[in-house]
Design an enzyme around this catalytic site. Structure first.
Site, PDB file in Angstrom:
ATOM      1  N   ALA A 182       0.848  -1.186   0.038  1.00  0.00           N
ATOM      2  CA  ALA A 182      -0.102  -0.089  -0.103  1.00  0.00           C
ATOM      3  C   ALA A 182       1.001   1.431   0.176  1.00  0.00           C
ATOM      4  CB  ALA A 182      -0.762   0.029   1.210  1.00  0.00           C
TER       5      ALA A 182
ATOM      6  N   GLY B  86       0.517  -5.068   0.852  1.00  0.00           N
ATOM      7  CA  GLY B  86      -0.777  -5.193  -0.167  1.00  0.00           C
ATOM      8  C   GLY B  86      -0.312  -5.823  -1.277  1.00  0.00           C
TER       9      GLY B  86
ATOM     10  N   GLU C 216      -0.407  -9.297  -0.719  1.00  0.00           N
ATOM     11  CA  GLU C 216      -2.054  -9.513  -0.163  1.00  0.00           C
ATOM     12  C   GLU C 216      -2.496  -9.732  -1.779  1.00  0.00           C
ATOM     13  OE1 GLU C 216      -2.002  -6.406   2.455  1.00  0.00           O
ATOM     14  OE2 GLU C 216      -2.850  -7.893   3.683  1.00  0.00           O
TER      15      GLU C 216
HETATM   16  N1  CAA Z   1       4.540   3.090  -0.733  1.00  0.00           N
HETATM   17  C1  CAA Z   1       5.216   4.333  -1.144  1.00  0.00           C
HETATM   18  N2  CAA Z   1       6.016   4.441  -1.892  1.00  0.00           N
HETATM   19  C2  CAA Z   1       7.010   3.320  -1.886  1.00  0.00           C
HETATM   20  C3  CAA Z   1       6.753   2.321  -1.227  1.00  0.00           C
HETATM   21  C4  CAA Z   1       5.357   2.070  -0.866  1.00  0.00           C
HETATM   22  N3  CAA Z   1       4.832   1.000  -0.143  1.00  0.00           N
HETATM   23  N4  CAA Z   1       7.512   1.279  -1.608  1.00  0.00           N
HETATM   24  C5  CAA Z   1       8.539   1.912  -2.261  1.00  0.00           C
HETATM   25  N5  CAA Z   1       8.131   3.243  -2.438  1.00  0.00           N
HETATM   26  C6  CAA Z   1       8.885   4.300  -3.145  1.00  0.00           C
HETATM   27  C7  CAA Z   1      10.181   4.929  -2.417  1.00  0.00           C
HETATM   28  O1  CAA Z   1       9.798   5.727  -1.367  1.00  0.00           O
HETATM   29  C8  CAA Z   1      10.986   5.427  -3.193  1.00  0.00           C
HETATM   30  O2  CAA Z   1      10.643   6.657  -3.698  1.00  0.00           O
HETATM   31  P1  CAA Z   1      11.490   7.841  -4.020  1.00  0.00           P
HETATM   32  O3  CAA Z   1      12.368   7.494  -5.275  1.00  0.00           O
HETATM   33  O4  CAA Z   1      10.705   9.101  -4.371  1.00  0.00           O
HETATM   34  O5  CAA Z   1      12.453   7.875  -2.909  1.00  0.00           O
HETATM   35  C9  CAA Z   1      10.761   4.546  -4.649  1.00  0.00           C
HETATM   36  O6  CAA Z   1       9.616   3.597  -4.457  1.00  0.00           O
HETATM   37  C10 CAA Z   1      12.043   3.279  -4.621  1.00  0.00           C
HETATM   38  O7  CAA Z   1      11.939   2.673  -3.469  1.00  0.00           O
HETATM   39  P2  CAA Z   1      13.283   2.611  -2.713  1.00  0.00           P
HETATM   40  O8  CAA Z   1      14.188   3.819  -3.105  1.00  0.00           O
HETATM   41  O9  CAA Z   1      13.116   2.307  -1.213  1.00  0.00           O
HETATM   42  O10 CAA Z   1      14.029   1.266  -3.437  1.00  0.00           O
HETATM   43  P3  CAA Z   1      14.870   0.063  -2.546  1.00  0.00           P
HETATM   44  O11 CAA Z   1      15.463  -0.579  -3.650  1.00  0.00           O
HETATM   45  O12 CAA Z   1      15.851   0.721  -1.813  1.00  0.00           O
HETATM   46  O13 CAA Z   1      14.119  -0.731  -1.867  1.00  0.00           O
HETATM   47  C11 CAA Z   1      12.011  -2.057  -0.936  1.00  0.00           C
HETATM   48  C12 CAA Z   1      12.901  -1.371  -2.148  1.00  0.00           C
HETATM   49  C13 CAA Z   1      12.911  -2.770  -0.030  1.00  0.00           C
HETATM   50  C14 CAA Z   1      10.816  -2.643  -1.573  1.00  0.00           C
HETATM   51  C15 CAA Z   1      11.625  -0.519  -0.256  1.00  0.00           C
HETATM   52  O14 CAA Z   1      11.302   0.217  -1.162  1.00  0.00           O
HETATM   53  C16 CAA Z   1      10.419  -0.797   0.723  1.00  0.00           C
HETATM   54  O15 CAA Z   1      10.706  -1.613   1.893  1.00  0.00           O
HETATM   55  N6  CAA Z   1       9.232  -0.545   0.316  1.00  0.00           N
HETATM   56  C17 CAA Z   1       8.059  -0.397   1.305  1.00  0.00           C
HETATM   57  C18 CAA Z   1       7.712  -1.858   1.513  1.00  0.00           C
HETATM   58  C19 CAA Z   1       6.405  -1.867   2.549  1.00  0.00           C
HETATM   59  O16 CAA Z   1       6.758  -1.603   3.702  1.00  0.00           O
HETATM   60  N7  CAA Z   1       5.257  -2.192   2.218  1.00  0.00           N
HETATM   61  C20 CAA Z   1       4.126  -2.656   3.024  1.00  0.00           C
HETATM   62  C21 CAA Z   1       3.395  -1.179   3.085  1.00  0.00           C
HETATM   63  S1  CAA Z   1       2.058  -1.371   4.157  1.00  0.00           S
HETATM   64  C22 CAA Z   1       0.826  -2.093   3.498  1.00  0.00           C
HETATM   65  O17 CAA Z   1       0.853  -2.684   2.572  1.00  0.00           O
HETATM   66  C23 CAA Z   1      -0.531  -2.321   4.235  1.00  0.00           C
HETATM   67  C24 CAA Z   1      -1.475  -3.016   3.715  1.00  0.00           C
HETATM   68  O18 CAA Z   1      -1.691  -4.333   4.202  1.00  0.00           O
HETATM   69  C25 CAA Z   1      -2.693  -2.551   3.119  1.00  0.00           C
END
Ligand code: CAA
Length: 257
Positions: free
Chosen positions: A64, A109, A112
């Site tokens: 998400a 998400g 999911e």
């Molecule tokens: N939401 C918003 N933006 C996201 C995102 C997310 N879930 N995942 C990645 N991005 C964005 C980053 O902020 C980044 O944006 P900028 O270039 O503007 O900084 C861009 O995508 C690229 O990501 P990274 O620079 O972080 O890339 P990376 O290779 O260093 O890492 C990753 C990759 C490990 C997937 C890391 O991006 C990450 O940990 N993302 C979040 C994963 C997460 O926590 N997901 C769960 C969300 S909560 C949820 O889903 C709730 C639910 O059940 C409904």
């Protein structure tokens, strides 16, 4: 360009979640667009199988959208969870089978979403996880239920409580994915599977999906009653006659589709 791209290849619809700059994170716009597209697909009998994938090399869907969630109130968070659950239920309950072609990160998400699909083909680069615990929340798009169904309570607890990612090979061992393939073979493999299903009797395909789904969340008597009813529906079809006659005449069946 739309956040959901749809390409038609004969009876197969390929949906691509298209926000590669944020690893295809699911914001409200994506969820509402998915809802709209899926509602149209549901009514379109010329679409026999659906494939869902993510744009770019890196991610299927990284979860998400955290930049949207960070601003949400308690009530908005609850409604966001309900919207995500509703859209994923649409996938699960779509009459057509849905295959997730997991091309990279499938987190939160995104994991999911993949789990709401009927089958998952993963690139060897794919990574799966429910990292919500690291954000101080829990899975909110049906993940606590679907992961537990798919891998059992102990592994589901471990993944949800640690928030750690697993690679595609581990996901396959856990039964979370059907098959792992090289990245450049992912879509081709998903399409081959889709075409195989599309060549069958669509009455039987839809009946099978419904029977399996109904069996998941009900007792054996109700599941059997549902199965027998759907078995009967298949008996009323031309395809049933053709399938059985073709077997007896030792020739391939030609289903009406
Ligand atoms: N939401 C918003 N933006 C996201 C995102 C997310 N879930 N995942 C990645 N991005 C964005 C980053 O902020 C980044 O944006 P900028 O270039 O503007 O900084 C861009 O995508 C690229 O990501 P990274 O620079 O972080 O890339 P990376 O290779 O260093 O890492 C990753 C990759 C490990 C997937 C890391 O991006 C990450 O940990 N993302 C979040 C994963 C997460 O926590 N997901 C769960 C969300 S909560 C949820 O889903 C709730 C639910 O059940 C409904």
């Amino acid at each position: 360009m739309s956040v959901i791209e749809m390409v038609r290849e004969e009876g197969i619809a390929i949906l691509t979640i298209n926000r590669a700059n944020v690893l295809n994170a699911l914001n409200t716009e994506v969820l509402l667009e998915l809802k709209k597209v899926l509602s149209q697909i549901k009514e379109d009998t010329s679409i026999k199988v659906v494939i869902i994938t993510g744009a770019g090399e890196k991610a299927f869907v990284a979860g998400a959208d955290i930049s949207e969630m960070v601003k949400q109130s308690v009530d908005e968070g609850y409604r966001y969870s309900r919207l995500g659950q509703e859209v994923l239920a649409l996938i699960e309950n779509l009459p057509q089978p849905v295959i997730a072609a997991v091309n990279g990160y499938a987190l939160g998400g995104g994991c999911e979403l993949a789990m709401a699909c009927d089958m998952r083909i993963a690139s060897e680069k794919a990574k799966f996880g429910l990292p919500e615990i690291n954000l101080g929340i829990i899975p909110g798009f049906g993940g606590t239920k679907r992961l537990t169904e798919l891998v059992g309570k102990a592994k589901a607890m471990e993944l949800i409580l640690t928030g750690e990612m697993i690679d595609a090979a581990q996901a396959e061992r856990l039964g979370l994915v059907n098959q792992v393939v090289k990245a450049d073979k992912l879509l081709e493999t998903a399409k081959t599977l889709a075409q195989k299903i599309a060549s069958k009797s669509q009455i039987a395909v839809r009946a099978a999906k419904l029977a399996v789904n109904k069996s998941l969340y009900t007792d054996i008597e109700t599941a059997n009653a549902c199965e027998a009813g759907l078995f009967g529906v298949c008996f009323a079809s031309e395809d049933r006659k053709e399938g059985m006659m073709a077997f007896l005449e030792k020739r391939p069946a030609k289903f009406k589709n």
